[in-house]
Scaffold this motif. Structure first.
Motif, PDB file in Angstrom:
ATOM      1  N   VAL A  11      44.469  34.101  46.494  1.00  0.00           N
ATOM      2  CA  VAL A  11      45.406  33.384  47.378  1.00  0.00           C
ATOM      3  C   VAL A  11      46.400  34.348  48.042  1.00  0.00           C
ATOM      4  CG1 VAL A  11      45.191  31.213  46.100  1.00  0.00           C
ATOM      5  CG2 VAL A  11      47.043  32.793  45.514  1.00  0.00           C
ATOM      6  N   GLY A  12      46.009  35.578  48.138  1.00  0.00           N
ATOM      7  CA  GLY A  12      46.820  36.579  48.844  1.00  0.00           C
ATOM      8  C   GLY A  12      45.948  37.780  49.124  1.00  0.00           C
ATOM      9  N   LYS A  13      46.577  38.835  49.606  1.00  0.00           N
ATOM     10  CA  LYS A  13      45.799  40.069  49.814  1.00  0.00           C
ATOM     11  C   LYS A  13      45.364  40.603  48.456  1.00  0.00           C
ATOM     12  CE  LYS A  13      47.926  41.639  54.001  1.00  0.00           C
ATOM     13  NZ  LYS A  13      47.602  41.565  55.161  1.00  0.00           N
ATOM     14  N   SER A  14      44.239  41.288  48.405  1.00  0.00           N
ATOM     15  CA  SER A  14      43.755  41.784  47.115  1.00  0.00           C
ATOM     16  C   SER A  14      43.043  43.121  47.280  1.00  0.00           C
ATOM     17  CB  SER A  14      42.790  40.761  46.509  1.00  0.00           C
ATOM     18  OG  SER A  14      42.165  41.308  45.380  1.00  0.00           O
ATOM     19  N   ILE A  32      30.158  23.907  51.194  1.00  0.00           N
ATOM     20  CA  ILE A  32      30.709  25.102  50.547  1.00  0.00           C
ATOM     21  C   ILE A  32      32.195  24.919  50.251  1.00  0.00           C
ATOM     22  CG2 ILE A  32      30.957  26.270  52.801  1.00  0.00           C
ATOM     23  CD1 ILE A  32      30.326  28.937  51.254  1.00  0.00           C
ATOM     24  N   CYS A  33      32.577  25.312  49.061  1.00  0.00           N
ATOM     25  CA  CYS A  33      33.950  25.120  48.583  1.00  0.00           C
ATOM     26  C   CYS A  33      34.514  26.476  48.140  1.00  0.00           C
ATOM     27  CB  CYS A  33      33.898  24.150  47.391  1.00  0.00           C
ATOM     28  SG  CYS A  33      35.416  24.003  46.451  1.00  0.00           S
ATOM     29  N   ALA A  34      35.766  26.735  48.467  1.00  0.00           N
ATOM     30  CA  ALA A  34      36.413  27.992  48.052  1.00  0.00           C
ATOM     31  C   ALA A  34      37.258  27.738  46.813  1.00  0.00           C
ATOM     32  CB  ALA A  34      37.290  28.521  49.184  1.00  0.00           C
ATOM     33  N   GLN A  35      36.957  28.472  45.746  1.00  0.00           N
ATOM     34  CA  GLN A  35      37.774  28.350  44.533  1.00  0.00           C
ATOM     35  C   GLN A  35      38.987  29.274  44.686  1.00  0.00           C
ATOM     36  OE1 GLN A  35      36.653  30.341  40.789  1.00  0.00           O
ATOM     37  NE2 GLN A  35      36.977  28.389  39.765  1.00  0.00           N
ATOM     38  N   LEU A  36      40.146  28.681  44.904  1.00  0.00           N
ATOM     39  CA  LEU A  36      41.359  29.467  45.143  1.00  0.00           C
ATOM     40  C   LEU A  36      41.981  29.844  43.805  1.00  0.00           C
ATOM     41  CD1 LEU A  36      42.912  27.426  48.083  1.00  0.00           C
ATOM     42  CD2 LEU A  36      41.272  29.323  48.183  1.00  0.00           C
ATOM     43  N   HIS A  37      42.217  31.130  43.629  1.00  0.00           N
ATOM     44  CA  HIS A  37      42.757  31.531  42.326  1.00  0.00           C
ATOM     45  C   HIS A  37      43.839  32.594  42.467  1.00  0.00           C
ATOM     46  CE1 HIS A  37      41.443  35.566  40.645  1.00  0.00           C
ATOM     47  NE2 HIS A  37      41.070  35.616  41.900  1.00  0.00           N
ATOM     48  N   GLN A  38      44.724  32.587  41.506  1.00  0.00           N
ATOM     49  CA  GLN A  38      45.701  33.660  41.368  1.00  0.00           C
ATOM     50  C   GLN A  38      45.524  34.230  39.968  1.00  0.00           C
ATOM     51  OE1 GLN A  38      47.940  35.261  43.293  1.00  0.00           O
ATOM     52  NE2 GLN A  38      48.599  36.468  41.527  1.00  0.00           N
ATOM     53  N   ILE A  88      53.619  32.792  45.487  1.00  0.00           N
ATOM     54  CA  ILE A  88      52.223  32.532  45.084  1.00  0.00           C
ATOM     55  C   ILE A  88      51.840  31.079  45.412  1.00  0.00           C
ATOM     56  CG2 ILE A  88      50.654  32.380  43.105  1.00  0.00           C
ATOM     57  CD1 ILE A  88      52.359  34.679  41.830  1.00  0.00           C
ATOM     58  N   ILE A  89      52.761  30.160  45.145  1.00  0.00           N
ATOM     59  CA  ILE A  89      52.477  28.747  45.437  1.00  0.00           C
ATOM     60  C   ILE A  89      52.191  28.571  46.930  1.00  0.00           C
ATOM     61  CG2 ILE A  89      53.627  26.484  45.617  1.00  0.00           C
ATOM     62  CD1 ILE A  89      54.813  27.147  42.787  1.00  0.00           C
ATOM     63  N   ASN A  90      53.017  29.187  47.764  1.00  0.00           N
ATOM     64  CA  ASN A  90      52.766  29.147  49.210  1.00  0.00           C
ATOM     65  C   ASN A  90      51.413  29.741  49.552  1.00  0.00           C
ATOM     66  OD1 ASN A  90      54.746  27.881  50.674  1.00  0.00           O
ATOM     67  ND2 ASN A  90      56.169  29.598  50.361  1.00  0.00           N
ATOM     68  N   GLY A  91      51.047  30.798  48.789  1.00  0.00           N
ATOM     69  CA  GLY A  91      49.764  31.459  49.010  1.00  0.00           C
ATOM     70  C   GLY A  91      48.596  30.490  48.876  1.00  0.00           C
TER      71      GLY A  91
END
Ligand SMILES: Cc1cc2nc3c(=O)[nH]c(=O)nc-3n(C[C@H](O)[C@H](O)[C@H](O)COP(=O)(O)O)c2cc1C
Length: 367
Positions: free
Chosen positions: A56-59, A88-94, A142-145
């Motif tokens: 959920v951000g740059k990596s 297709i689904c994106a699993q968003l993770h931090q 992160i929440i905004n991310g």
């Protein structure tokens, strides 16, 4: 014969052509080889592919929607999967790994003084101090991310997002890792706040998008899973997440014990049966009428059909079975059951391959 497996469903607002979902799976492969694996899985007839671990951000370590190259990577995945009439689904993770704390282990890993098995508990030990001391400013960022990543995912063409309820959402949910004394710690409502706000950050930006939540459940007796939601607290978390905008749940065991517990081999001391985590779906069902996906050792068509037809689960997610035979859904649809390469849950080349940095494969693969 397998009427329910092959029947379409409205999954939280998204039309799926059947009930089989490719569970989020990290591959650790070069791009072309990865695209080819995903192509085969989409071509094999499943209704939706969940792309695991989209940050959920740059990596520096994973392909990110937040940079040009990463965005193009995800667009390509969408194009491949959609060309087979598959969603297709994106699993968003931090991640909840403290990258700075991890640096001190790098020399040990590089000189092989620390094995990957030894590294895991060391990293787990860093999670509680990291989560408990994370500043409010960082938490809000992160929440905004999550919201921003979902917007980018839709721009890249994804049909759905899944909030990864393990990792940082799971650590905040758990008293094992979350020792905070502010509004993000303490009571179950407070420990749910991070995940709830992550979901709301998506919902406020994208009022229509289906949001799946990978709900990682902690079992106390016997103890399995450290992050995630205690069985006894599901009655608080599930309604809060639903009110925040979750449209479906993908239910499994919580992580941060051993990966062999959440990806159990056939000789696992406790979770060796197929459908080993479906009892958690039954518990979640008490608190929501949203669609629920079950996962965990699902591979026998008769068994899967039974679980779906009885309404115990809405969809069946499979990782290792579709690695073993991506054509499982097509073969079930055309009655070629005997032709299926059945996953034996040996974990040798899938989880094993990933852990040995050789990428996710399967013993059935011709090399
Ligand atoms: C090689 C491998 C990688 C995985 N990567 C992810 C991941 O990135 N995110 C996730 O939530 N689960 C991940 N999982 C867990 C699967 O989604 C699934 O929950 C688990 O494998 C149990 O289902 P199965 O018995 O159908 O394999 C992974 C599993 C395997 C085997």
């Amino acid at each position: 014969m397998y009427e329910t497996i092959n029947s379409p469903i409205n999954y939280g607002g998204l039309e799926l052509k059947n009930r089989i979902i490719f569970a989020p799976t990290t591959f650790g492969l070069a791009e072309d080889e990865y695209f080819e694996k995903i192509r085969k899985i989409a071509a094999g007839g499943c209704a939706m592919v969940i792309i695991g671990d989209v940050p959920v951000g740059k990596s520096q370590f994973e392909k990110s929607l937040f940079d040009k190259k990463g965005f193009a990577h995800y667009q390509k995945l969408v194009e491949i999967v959609h060309s087979y009439d598959c969603r297709i689904c994106a699993q968003l993770h931090q991640t909840d790994s403290n990258m700075l704390a991890m640096l001190k282990y790098v020399p040990g890993v590089l000189t092989k003084k620390i094995s990957m098995e030894e590294l895991r508990p060391l990293l787990n030990a860093e999670v509680a101090p990291y989560i408990s001391k994370l500043s409010a400013r960082k938490i809000h960022k992160i929440i905004n991310g999550f919201g921003e990543a979902a917007v980018l995912a839709v721009k890249a063409g994804f049909d759905m997002v899944q909030v990864h309820g393990d990792r940082m959402c799971g650590s905040f949910s758990s008293t094992v890792f979350n020792h905070r004394t502010d509004e993000y710690g303490g009571s179950a409502e407070n420990r749910a706040r991070f995940a709830v706000e992550a979901v709301k950050a998506i919902r406020s930006r994208l009022p229509e998008i289906p949001i799946d939540y990978k709900l990682a459940v902690r079992q106390e007796d016997p103890h399995y899973g450290n992050a995630g939601v205690l069985e006894s607290e599901l009655g608080i978390f599930v309604p809060l997440l639903t009110d925040a905008g979750v449209t479906s749940f993908h239910v499994t065991l919580a992580n941060h014990s051993s990966l062999e517990d959440t990806i159990p081999p056939a000789n696992h001391p406790y979770f060796k049966e197929q459908g080993c985590f479906l009892k958690f779906c039954d518990e979640v069902r008490q608190y929501t009428d949203k669609p629920i996906t079950g996962v965990g050792g699902l591979n026998q068509p008769d068994f899967v059909e039974q679980q779906l037809a009885s309404g115990r689960i809405t969809c069946a997610a499979m990782s290792r079975q579709l690695l073993a035979d991506p054509e499982w859904p097509n073969k079930v649809a055309s009655g070629q059951i005997k032709e299926i390469h059945r996953c034996v849950r040996c974990n040798k080349k899938c989880l094993g391959g990933l852990q040995q940095h050789q990428g996710t494969h399967c013993i059935y693969e011709k090399v």
